[in-house]
Design a protein around this motif. Structure first.
Motif, short mmCIF file in Angstrom:
data_model
loop_
_atom_site.label_atom_id
_atom_site.label_comp_id
_atom_site.label_asym_id
_atom_site.label_seq_id
_atom_site.Cartn_x
_atom_site.Cartn_y
_atom_site.Cartn_z
N ASN A 7 0.81 -1.22 0.00
CA ASN A 7 0.00 0.00 0.00
C ASN A 7 0.84 1.28 0.00
OD1 ASN A 7 -2.49 -1.35 0.01
ND2 ASN A 7 -2.41 -1.60 2.24
N GLN A 8 2.18 1.14 -0.12
CA GLN A 8 3.04 2.30 -0.19
C GLN A 8 3.16 2.80 -1.64
OE1 GLN A 8 4.46 3.78 2.54
NE2 GLN A 8 3.20 2.34 3.70
N HIS A 9 2.90 1.90 -2.58
CA HIS A 9 2.99 2.25 -3.99
C HIS A 9 1.79 1.66 -4.73
CE1 HIS A 9 7.14 2.46 -2.52
NE2 HIS A 9 7.35 3.37 -3.46
N THR A 10 1.54 2.21 -5.92
CA THR A 10 0.47 1.69 -6.77
C THR A 10 1.06 1.34 -8.14
OG1 THR A 10 -1.16 3.08 -5.66
CG2 THR A 10 -1.79 2.14 -7.79
N ALA A 11 0.78 0.14 -8.62
CA ALA A 11 1.29 -0.30 -9.91
C ALA A 11 0.20 -0.20 -10.97
CB ALA A 11 1.78 -1.75 -9.82
N TYR A 12 0.54 0.30 -12.14
CA TYR A 12 -0.38 0.39 -13.27
C TYR A 12 0.29 -0.27 -14.48
CZ TYR A 12 -2.78 4.00 -10.53
OH TYR A 12 -3.44 4.69 -9.55
N PRO A 13 -0.24 -1.36 -14.99
CA PRO A 13 0.37 -1.99 -16.17
C PRO A 13 0.12 -1.18 -17.44
CG PRO A 13 -1.65 -3.11 -15.56
CD PRO A 13 -1.41 -2.11 -14.48
N VAL A 14 1.12 -1.06 -18.29
CA VAL A 14 0.99 -0.41 -19.60
C VAL A 14 1.21 -1.50 -20.65
CG1 VAL A 14 1.90 1.33 -21.16
CG2 VAL A 14 1.83 1.78 -18.70
N LEU A 15 0.18 -1.83 -21.38
CA LEU A 15 0.22 -2.94 -22.35
C LEU A 15 0.43 -2.38 -23.76
CD1 LEU A 15 -2.76 -5.00 -20.89
CD2 LEU A 15 -0.32 -5.19 -20.35
N TYR A 16 1.64 -2.56 -24.25
CA TYR A 16 2.03 -1.99 -25.54
C TYR A 16 2.10 -3.11 -26.59
CZ TYR A 16 4.59 1.03 -28.82
OH TYR A 16 4.97 1.76 -29.91
N ASP A 17 1.09 -3.18 -27.42
CA ASP A 17 1.01 -4.18 -28.49
C ASP A 17 0.97 -5.61 -27.96
OD1 ASP A 17 0.77 -2.41 -30.56
OD2 ASP A 17 2.92 -2.36 -31.03
N VAL A 18 0.41 -5.79 -26.76
CA VAL A 18 0.20 -7.15 -26.24
C VAL A 18 -1.19 -7.19 -25.59
CG1 VAL A 18 2.63 -7.69 -25.83
CG2 VAL A 18 1.30 -6.59 -24.03
N GLU A 19 -1.74 -8.41 -25.52
CA GLU A 19 -3.04 -8.62 -24.89
C GLU A 19 -2.86 -8.94 -23.41
OE1 GLU A 19 -5.99 -8.48 -26.33
OE2 GLU A 19 -5.38 -8.25 -28.44
N PRO A 20 -3.81 -8.56 -22.55
CA PRO A 20 -3.72 -8.92 -21.14
C PRO A 20 -3.60 -10.42 -20.92
CG PRO A 20 -5.42 -7.27 -21.46
CD PRO A 20 -4.97 -7.70 -22.82
N SER A 21 -4.29 -11.21 -21.78
CA SER A 21 -4.24 -12.67 -21.63
C SER A 21 -2.84 -13.21 -21.93
CB SER A 21 -5.26 -13.34 -22.56
OG SER A 21 -5.00 -13.00 -23.91
N GLU A 22 -2.11 -12.56 -22.85
CA GLU A 22 -0.75 -12.98 -23.17
C GLU A 22 0.18 -12.76 -21.99
OE1 GLU A 22 -0.31 -12.32 -27.97
OE2 GLU A 22 -0.16 -10.55 -26.69
N VAL A 23 -0.06 -11.65 -21.26
CA VAL A 23 0.76 -11.38 -20.07
C VAL A 23 0.40 -12.35 -18.96
CG1 VAL A 23 1.33 -9.65 -18.31
CG2 VAL A 23 0.95 -8.93 -20.68
N ARG A 24 -0.89 -12.59 -18.80
CA ARG A 24 -1.35 -13.46 -17.71
C ARG A 24 -0.86 -14.90 -17.90
NH1 ARG A 24 -6.17 -12.42 -18.47
NH2 ARG A 24 -6.32 -10.64 -17.04
N LYS A 25 -0.87 -15.41 -19.15
CA LYS A 25 -0.51 -16.80 -19.42
C LYS A 25 0.90 -16.95 -19.98
CE LYS A 25 -5.33 -17.90 -20.56
NZ LYS A 25 -6.25 -18.35 -21.63
#
Length: 561
Positions: A7-25
C-alpha cells in the motif's frame, strides 16, 4: 508487485502491443520473450508477478486513443498526474468538523456528470463559507482542465468602477494559466469568458458574491461552460442565488459544542484544554455560539494569557463586542435599505424568539412592510425561521444590533430591564424613545407612569409582570408563590390608587395582567393598531364604551371583556 502489496505504492500496467491474456498466461509474444529466461532462478516469481499485473487496471494501447501512441502517452501522464494530486490532498487538522461537511457536498456535486452545475454555499458572515469552499476546491480541482478561485468579490466589485473587469481578467488568467490576458471593458470580458470557457471543463469558485450583476459578469449562464464544469458561489444573500437560477443551495452549518471546544483548544492551547481552564473555555465557546471566526480570534487572543486576564476579557465581551466579528457581520446590515435596517434592529433587539405571525403583527402595527421585510432579512442570513415558525437571530447578530442602537440611535430602543429601571426611576425618559420591552419587577408603579409621560413618541410598549409560579395540583393550573401573591396584592392596591398613563403615539401595546377595568381616559389611542392584555382586569376598553383608535389588527384580552 511486492511494493504494490504494501500500500506504499500503486502499480499500473501499460500494455504496448500485447493482450492482457498474453501477459497473464505468458503466451504469444510475451511467452516467446520469457522462454529466453526460463533458466534464471527468479523466473518463477516473475511468472507470478506477471499474472498479478495482468489483473490490475491499467492502459492498453489497442483500446486507448484509437492506438495513437502520442495520445496514449499523454493520457497516461494526465491520469497519473491527477492521481498524484488526489493523494497529496489532505484537510488541515485545524479545520474542525470539515471532513464530514465536505464529503456531503462533494457527493452532491456529481463531478462525473456531463451537465454544468452551479451550487450556492450560503451562511452567516464569519460562518466558514470561504474556508468551506476552499477545501472543496482543493479536494476536487485535480479533476478539471482549468480552475479559478476568486476571493472577496463583494469588496473588489464595490470599491472600484473597474472591479468586475479586473475579476473577469483574473478568471481568464487562472483558467488559461497565462498572465497575458487584457480585457478592455466588462462587455468584452463576458464575450471572452463565454467563448473560452466552452473549450475546457472548469472549476470556478466565486467567493462572497452580494449582487446579481457580479454573477452575470463572471458566470453569465450555463451555456458559457463546457459540460462537466462546476461553479461554486459563496454568499450571505440567498436572493442573489435564486435570481441567477441556482437550484442547489447548501447552507453552511455552524459548529456543534463539541466541534467548537475542539477548535478553540487548538488555537488557545495547541492541545487539549488543560486542567483549570475547562469552565473558562466553556464560557468562551458559549459566547462564540458556533461561529468559527469568533472561536479562532478569541482562541488566538487568549493563548498564553493568565486566568485573571481570561476573566477580564470575558467580562469585557459582555459590554464590548469583538471588533473583528462585528465588522464582518455588519456588512450584511450595511447593504440593507433604510427601512429594512430599522426593521432588523427591532427584530434583533425586541422580537427575537417570537412566533413569526406575532412579529409580523408587531412590525405592521409600527408601519413596516413586515412580510417582505422578514423575507429579505432571512435571505441575507440575518434572521432564521425555524420549523416551529419562530424568528431566530444569532447571538452575535443580536449583539451587533444592540451595539448599532447604542452607537447610532441612543435611547430609541430600551430592552435591558436594569437600564429601563434606571431611566424610569431617575426620570431620564425622552421623546427619542420609540420602543420599550421589559419585565415589571420591583419598580414603583408611580415611577413607571411618571417616566412614561416623558416618552411622548413611544410607539411600541411590551410590559410583562415578573412572577415566580408553581403548579397547583388541586386546581391543575400555575399560581404565584405566597411571596409573589402578596407582592401582586400590594402591586394591585398601589396601582388602583394611581391614574394610569399611556403615550398617545403608541401603535403596539402589550400590557398583560393590566389591573384596571378600562384604558386611561387621557389615552387618545388614535394611532393604536395592536393591543394585547392577557389575564387583565379590563372590562371595557374605554369608559362608556366609546371606541378610539384604529385597533383591528390584533386584540387579545381576558375572556371577561
Amino acid at each position: 508487485m511486492e511494493c504494490h502489496k504494501t500500500n506504499q505504492h500503486t502499480a499500473y500496467p501499460v500494455l504496448y502491443d500485447v493482450e492482457p491474456s498474453e501477459v497473464r498466461k505468458q503466451s504469444g509474444a510475451v511467452g516467446e520473450a520469457f522462454a529466453k529466461h526460463e533458466n534464471i532462478e527468479a523466473a518463477g516469481k516473475w511468472r507470478e508477478a506477471l499474472k498479478e499485473a495482468a489483473d490490475l487496471t491499467g492502459w492498453e494501447l489497442k483500446n486507448t486513443a484509437d492506438g495513437h501512441e502520442a495520445k496514449f502517452i499523454q493520457k497516461i501522464v494526465e491520469e497519473v498526474s491527477l492521481e498524484l494530486r488526489s493523494i497529496n490532498y489532505r484537510i488541515d487538522e485545524n479545520l474542525v468538523g470539515m471532513e464530514t461537511r465536505i464529503n456531503d457536498i462533494v457527493s452532491s456535486l456529481g463531478t462525473a456528470t456531463n451537465d454544468v452545475r452551479m451550487i450556492g454555499i450560503r451562511g452567516i458572515g464569519g460562518g466558514g463559507k470561504t474556508t468551506f469552499a476552499r477545501v472543496v476546491f482543493n479536494k476536487i480541482s485535480f479533476q478539471f482542465e482549468g480552475k479559478s478561485f476568486i476571493e472577496n468579490i463583494r469588496e473588489v466589485a464595490n470599491t472600484s468602477l473597474s472591479g468586475l473587469k479586473l475579476l473577469q481578467n483574473q478568471v481568464l488568467s487562472d483558467v488559461l494559466n497565462s498572465q497575458g490576458i487584457h480585457i478592455h471593458n466588462e462587455y468584452e470580458g463576458k464575450m471572452m469568458l463565454g467563448k473560452i470557457m466552452r473549450g475546457r471543463k472548469v472549476l470556478l469558485v466565486l467567493d462572497d458574491v452580494d449582487h446579481i450583476n457580479q454573477l452575470e459578469a463572471l458566470a453569465g449562464n450555463p451555456d458559457w461552460f463546457k459540460p462537466g464544469s462546476i461553479i461554486l458561489i459563496t454568499t450571505r444573500e440567498k436572493q442573489v442565488l435564486v435570481a441567477h437560477g441556482v437550484k442547489l443551495i447548501h447552507n453552511v452549518n455552524l459548529l456543534s459544542d463539541t466541534e467548537a471546544i475542539y477548535l478553540f483548544s487548538k488555537y488557545a492551547f495547541g492541545r487539549d484544554i488543560p486542567k483549570g481552564y475547562e469552565e473558562l473555555s466553556r464560557q468562551v465557546v458559549c459566547y462564540a455560539a458556533g461561529l468559527p471566526l469568533t472561536i479562532k480570534v478569541l482562541g488566538s487572543f487568549l493563548c498564553g494569557k493568565s486566568k485573571l486576564e481570561w476573566v477580564d476579557a470575558l467580562d469585557r465581551l459582555k459590554a464590548i463586542p469583538l471588533e473583528e466579528t462585528r465588522k464582518k457581520l455588519e456588512l450584511s446590515y450595511i447593504s440593507l435599505d433604510v427601512d429594512y435596517k430599522e426593521l432588523f434592529l427591532d427584530v434583533a433587539t425586541m422580537l427575537k424568539g417570537w412566533p413569526k405571525d406575532s412579529v409580523i403583527e408587531a412590525l405592521e402595527s409600527c408601519g413596516f412592510y413586515a412580510r417582505i421585510g422578514l423575507r429579505v432579512l432571512e435571505q441575507k442570513s440575518l434572521i432564521t425561521i425555524d420549523d416551529f415558525e419562530r424568528v431566530g437571530v444569532h447571538d452575535h447578530l443580536e449583539e451587533m444590533a444592540k451595539n448599532i442602537v447604542r452607537r447610532s440611535h441612543p435611547d430609541s430602543r430600551l430592552w435591558d430591564t436594569k437600564e429601563i429601571e434606571d431611566v424610569l426611576a431617575n426620570d431620564l425618559g425622552t421623546e427619542a424613545t420609540r420602543y420599550i420591552q421589559f419585565e415589571w419587577g420591583d419598580l414603583d408603579p408611580e415611577i413607571v407612569m411618571k417616566g412614561l409621560r416623558k416618552m411622548k413618541e413611544l410607539r411600541f410598549l411590551d410590559v410583562a409582570l415578573q412572577l415566580s409560579l408553581y403548579w397547583n395540583q388541586e386546581i391543575n393550573r400555575p399560581i404565584p408563590s405566597f411571596t409573589n401573591a402578596l407582592g401582586l396584592l400590594c402591586y394591585n392596591f398601589i396601582f388602583n390608587k394611581l391614574n394610569p398613563y399611556f403615550p398617545d403615539a403608541l401603535r403596539y401595546l402589550c400590557r398583560n395582567d393590566y389591573p384596571f377595568s378600562s384604558l386611561p381616559k387621557t389615552f387618545q389611542a388614535n394611532n393604536l393598531v395592536a393591543l394585547q392584555m392577557l389575564d387583565s382586569k379590563i372590562v371595557q376598553l374605554w369608559e362608556g364604551g366609546r371606541k378610539k383608535g384604529r385597533i383591528g389588527l390584533l386584540i387579545v384580552l381576558h375572556d371577561s371583556l
